[in-house]
Design an enzyme around this catalytic site. Sequence first.
Site, PDB file in Angstrom:
ATOM      1  N   LYS A  83      38.333 -30.548  17.529  1.00 17.28           N
ATOM      2  CA  LYS A  83      36.982 -30.294  17.040  1.00 17.28           C
ATOM      3  C   LYS A  83      37.020 -30.340  15.520  1.00 17.28           C
ATOM      4  O   LYS A  83      38.062 -30.091  14.895  1.00 17.28           O
ATOM      5  CB  LYS A  83      36.492 -28.916  17.499  1.00 17.28           C
ATOM      6  CG  LYS A  83      34.971 -28.784  17.541  1.00 17.28           C
ATOM      7  CD  LYS A  83      34.385 -29.429  18.779  1.00 17.28           C
ATOM      8  CE  LYS A  83      32.917 -29.113  18.931  1.00 17.28           C
ATOM      9  NZ  LYS A  83      32.357 -29.628  20.192  1.00 17.28           N
ATOM     10  N   VAL A 184      14.974 -25.287  25.570  1.00 14.40           N
ATOM     11  CA  VAL A 184      14.535 -26.551  26.169  1.00 14.40           C
ATOM     12  C   VAL A 184      14.530 -27.659  25.116  1.00 14.40           C
ATOM     13  O   VAL A 184      13.562 -28.384  24.946  1.00 14.40           O
ATOM     14  CB  VAL A 184      13.163 -26.423  26.870  1.00 14.40           C
ATOM     15  CG1 VAL A 184      13.307 -25.648  28.158  1.00 14.40           C
ATOM     16  CG2 VAL A 184      12.114 -25.786  25.967  1.00 14.40           C
ATOM     17  N   GLY A 185      15.653 -27.730  24.391  1.00 20.80           N
ATOM     18  CA  GLY A 185      15.897 -28.888  23.553  1.00 20.80           C
ATOM     19  C   GLY A 185      16.225 -30.067  24.446  1.00 20.80           C
ATOM     20  O   GLY A 185      15.798 -30.112  25.605  1.00 20.80           O
ATOM     21  N   LYS A 186      17.025 -31.000  23.947  1.00 22.37           N
ATOM     22  CA  LYS A 186      17.264 -32.218  24.719  1.00 22.37           C
ATOM     23  C   LYS A 186      17.894 -31.931  26.082  1.00 22.37           C
ATOM     24  O   LYS A 186      17.421 -32.410  27.115  1.00 22.37           O
ATOM     25  CB  LYS A 186      18.138 -33.179  23.913  1.00 22.37           C
ATOM     26  CG  LYS A 186      17.434 -33.791  22.721  1.00 22.37           C
ATOM     27  CD  LYS A 186      18.223 -34.924  22.110  1.00 22.37           C
ATOM     28  CE  LYS A 186      19.506 -34.445  21.481  1.00 22.37           C
ATOM     29  NZ  LYS A 186      20.227 -35.549  20.781  1.00 22.37           N
ATOM     30  N   GLY A 188      18.189 -28.942  27.742  1.00 24.25           N
ATOM     31  CA  GLY A 188      17.336 -28.069  28.549  1.00 24.25           C
ATOM     32  C   GLY A 188      16.146 -28.800  29.131  1.00 24.25           C
ATOM     33  O   GLY A 188      15.746 -28.550  30.276  1.00 24.25           O
TER      34      GLY A 188
END
Length: 362
Positions: A83, A184-186, A188
Site C-alpha cells: 500500500k 452510498v458513494g460508488k 454503496g
Amino acid sequence: MNSPSFAVDITDHDHEQVIFCRDEKSGLKAVIGIYSTALGPALGGTRFYPYRTESEAVADVLNLSKGMAYKNALAGLDLGGGKAVIIGNPNDLKSEALLRAYGRFVETLGGRYYTACDVGTFSADMDVVGRETSYVTGRSLAHGGAGDSSILTSWGVFQGMRASAQHVWGDASLSGRTVGIAGVGKVGRHLAELLVEEGADIVVTDPYEPAVHALVSAFPDIRTVDTVDELIREQLDVYAPCALGGALTDDVVEVLSARIVCGAANNQLAHSGVAKLLKDRAITYAPDYCVNAGGVIQVADELNGFDFDRAKLRATRIFETTLMVLERAAGDDTTTAAAADRLAEQRIREIGRLSSIWTPRS
C-alpha cells in the site's frame, strides 16, 4: 521527508520493506509499505490523504499493506500485499508533476510493488502515474485498464452477503430482507442497485446529500435516515458499512439488531475485540477484506490483459470463500475475523515461495 520521531515502531511489524519518498519540487511526500511478496509482487492502492502527522501516515500504510496481503491471499491471487500513501490534501496538492514523481519512485522498485487507486486517487491519476512506470493498475478504459473498480467491489460484497444469508438462514436469497447501507458513494450505490434487483428492502444514509438524492430519485422505494446512529437502530436483517473504517464499535454492536454485518468499508472493526462482541451477540460478521476483494480482483486482472467477464467470474467466487470462512469459524468456535486471518496466513505459508522475498525475473 524530515526524520520524524515515529509513534509507530516498525520493528513491531513484519513488513519486508518501507520506502519514504520525497520530491521537493512537486511537493510529494509519500510512504510505500510492502508487507509480503511471498505469493508474488505486492499489489495495493495509493491513498492521497491529509494526514495530521507523518507518524499517522506510517501507521496507516503499515496496517493497510498488511490488510492487502491478507486480502490478496484469501482472494486466491498470486500477489503479495502493499500500500502507499501520499501525504496532503489532494484537492490542493495533486498535480501532474507530483503524480509523475510518485510514478518514478514506484518504478525504482522494479516490479516489487504495483500501485492502483484508493481514497483520493482515481483511474485518471493512475494514467498519469503510468507515464513514469509500468507497475500500475486501475487505469482508465481509454488506456487499456479496467476502469471503475467499484462495480466488482459491490458485486463481491453482494456475493458475500448472499453467502452470509445462506449460513444464517439456510437460503442465499435476500428477497424481503431489510438491508441498511451506510454510505452510498460508488460502491454503496452499486450495492443498492443489486439489492433492489434482488427484491430486498433497503434503508440508506450518507452525509453527502446529493448521493442520497440521486439514489432515491432512481429507486423511490428506498428509505432514508439522517445518520448512521439512526440506521443501526432500525430493524435490520443486514447492516452494510460502506463508508469509512472503524464503523463497528462496542456501542454499535450493543444496539445493532441485524443478524449479519457485510459491507464494503475497509477495517470495519474499531478494535480486535469487536469481533468477539459480534460473536457473543450471534451477529455474523463477514470479514471486510474477504467480501470487498472484488475491486482488487478487477485491477489484478489488468496484469493479464483485462477481461471483465473473467474478473467477474473470479469475484463471484467470493460467495464460496465467504461461506468457507463462516463455516471454519463455526467449526473452530472462533470469530470470523480470526478464521479469515488463519486461512489467509495458511495460503501465504503453504503456497508462498521458499524464498519469501519476490524479486523480478531476469
